[in-house]
Scaffold this motif. Sequence first.
Motif, PDB file in Angstrom:
ATOM      1  N   ALA A 106      -7.723  -7.174   3.091  1.00 56.56           N
ATOM      2  CA  ALA A 106      -6.984  -6.634   1.950  1.00 56.56           C
ATOM      3  C   ALA A 106      -7.619  -5.312   1.551  1.00 56.56           C
ATOM      4  CB  ALA A 106      -6.990  -7.610   0.779  1.00 56.56           C
TER       5      ALA A 106
ATOM      6  N   ARG B 222      -7.930 -14.745  -2.494  1.00 56.77           N
ATOM      7  CA  ARG B 222      -7.188 -15.643  -1.615  1.00 56.77           C
ATOM      8  C   ARG B 222      -8.070 -16.056  -0.440  1.00 56.77           C
ATOM      9  NH1 ARG B 222      -1.588 -15.297  -2.215  1.00 56.77           N
ATOM     10  NH2 ARG B 222      -1.570 -17.144  -0.872  1.00 56.77           N
TER      11      ARG B 222
ATOM     12  N   LEU C 111      -6.346 -10.145  -5.174  1.00 53.64           N
ATOM     13  CA  LEU C 111      -5.903 -10.492  -3.825  1.00 53.64           C
ATOM     14  C   LEU C 111      -7.069 -11.006  -2.979  1.00 53.64           C
ATOM     15  CD1 LEU C 111      -3.283 -10.422  -2.162  1.00 53.64           C
ATOM     16  CD2 LEU C 111      -3.870  -8.087  -1.497  1.00 53.64           C
TER      17      LEU C 111
ATOM     18  N   SER D 294      -1.112  -5.596   2.188  1.00 55.94           N
ATOM     19  CA  SER D 294      -2.140  -6.637   2.186  1.00 55.94           C
ATOM     20  C   SER D 294      -1.549  -7.962   1.715  1.00 55.94           C
ATOM     21  CB  SER D 294      -3.303  -6.221   1.282  1.00 55.94           C
ATOM     22  OG  SER D 294      -3.937  -5.060   1.777  1.00 55.94           O
ATOM     23  N   SER D 295      -0.651  -7.914   0.744  1.00 59.58           N
ATOM     24  CA  SER D 295       0.018  -9.141   0.298  1.00 59.58           C
ATOM     25  C   SER D 295       0.843  -9.746   1.424  1.00 59.58           C
ATOM     26  CB  SER D 295       0.917  -8.848  -0.906  1.00 59.58           C
ATOM     27  OG  SER D 295       0.152  -8.482  -2.028  1.00 59.58           O
ATOM     28  N   ARG D 296       1.509  -8.884   2.191  1.00 59.81           N
ATOM     29  CA  ARG D 296       2.288  -9.387   3.338  1.00 59.81           C
ATOM     30  C   ARG D 296       1.366  -9.957   4.414  1.00 59.81           C
ATOM     31  NH1 ARG D 296       5.180  -4.577   2.314  1.00 59.81           N
ATOM     32  NH2 ARG D 296       4.224  -3.524   4.106  1.00 59.81           N
TER      33      ARG D 296
ATOM     34  N   VAL E 116      -1.454 -11.452   3.883  1.00 61.93           N
ATOM     35  CA  VAL E 116      -1.856 -12.776   3.387  1.00 61.93           C
ATOM     36  C   VAL E 116      -0.725 -13.781   3.608  1.00 61.93           C
ATOM     37  CG1 VAL E 116      -2.430 -14.110   1.323  1.00 61.93           C
ATOM     38  CG2 VAL E 116      -3.524 -11.902   1.729  1.00 61.93           C
ATOM     39  N   GLU E 117       0.513 -13.366   3.344  1.00 57.18           N
ATOM     40  CA  GLU E 117       1.654 -14.268   3.552  1.00 57.18           C
ATOM     41  C   GLU E 117       1.748 -14.713   5.012  1.00 57.18           C
ATOM     42  OE1 GLU E 117       4.992 -12.048   2.183  1.00 57.18           O
ATOM     43  OE2 GLU E 117       4.344 -12.090   0.078  1.00 57.18           O
TER      44      GLU E 117
ATOM     45  N   ARG F  41      -5.961  -5.406  -9.015  1.00 59.09           N
ATOM     46  CA  ARG F  41      -4.995  -6.048  -8.115  1.00 59.09           C
ATOM     47  C   ARG F  41      -5.647  -6.407  -6.784  1.00 59.09           C
ATOM     48  NH1 ARG F  41      -0.096  -2.130  -7.604  1.00 59.09           N
ATOM     49  NH2 ARG F  41       0.700  -3.812  -6.276  1.00 59.09           N
TER      50      ARG F  41
ATOM     51  N   LEU G  82      -1.677  -2.180  -0.913  1.00 54.93           N
ATOM     52  CA  LEU G  82      -1.653  -3.406  -1.715  1.00 54.93           C
ATOM     53  C   LEU G  82      -0.464  -4.274  -1.327  1.00 54.93           C
ATOM     54  CD1 LEU G  82      -2.719  -1.969  -5.178  1.00 54.93           C
ATOM     55  CD2 LEU G  82      -4.049  -3.476  -3.701  1.00 54.93           C
ATOM     56  N   ALA G  83       0.703  -3.661  -1.137  1.00 56.12           N
ATOM     57  CA  ALA G  83       1.870  -4.437  -0.730  1.00 56.12           C
ATOM     58  C   ALA G  83       1.689  -4.976   0.687  1.00 56.12           C
ATOM     59  CB  ALA G  83       3.125  -3.581  -0.808  1.00 56.12           C
TER      60      ALA G  83
END
Length: 266
Positions: free
Chosen positions: A64, A88, A85, A46-48, A50-51, A81, A43-44
Amino acid sequence: MHPATIDIGVNLTHRSFASDLPAVLSRAREAGVAHMVVTGTSLAGSSRAVELAVAHPGLLSATAGVHPHDASHWEADAPARLAKLAERPQVLAIGECGLDFDRDFSPRPVQERCFAAQLEIAAATGLPVFLHERSAHARFAEILAEHRSRLCDAVVHCFTGTKAELHRYLDMDCHIGITGWICDERRGLHLRELVRSIPAGRLMIETDAPFLAPRDLKPTPKRNEPALLAHVAVAVARARGETVEALAASSTATACAFFGLKLAAG
């Protein structure tokens, strides 16, 4: 001039790219890589991913998901969560998800629950799935078959399996991702025959960088990177008995259709 390609699986959030990512992306573009899909494995992470995609629109997108290695971290709030995500616009697929009974970094029943939950999210969101399978074909195919009719599309990323496994996936209407494993004289030679039987509309290419640097490059790079997708494309094209231009065109068109990508002109 390299023909345009798409790297459908690259781990650009890996620490090995932290110090020189701009140069890595520049070399990829020079090598003809028109787009890269950054793999989300937690999850972390995948957020990175996306960033990174937000920072490089047009060049990077993301998946993700939670890799089976990280399935032990799939907690009660994880489905919500991940679904959030997945909203996005940079997220083009759910995954990397699946089963890994080779390393067994997470208990197998936990892996199975995490995998099935992500397939449910993919079905609910209408996104394709980006799949991982190692030493778990029978159980993996069983779980995937239970959900396949509700999934829009699925790609078995970094396929390294047998002829029977390949045809099981093709019979399930899956796409197949081929990496530089095909260049490995110890473990990948069988892929040179198998790739001939993958329909052009089902075949995509990837580096899985920084992992799986092509072993037939001398000296073998310590770190794989997306610029080496050109080398993978040559190896796949040679094995299929077609030009690298034809392979690049078909795999790029297939990736665009699978992920809903529209490449910028030029």
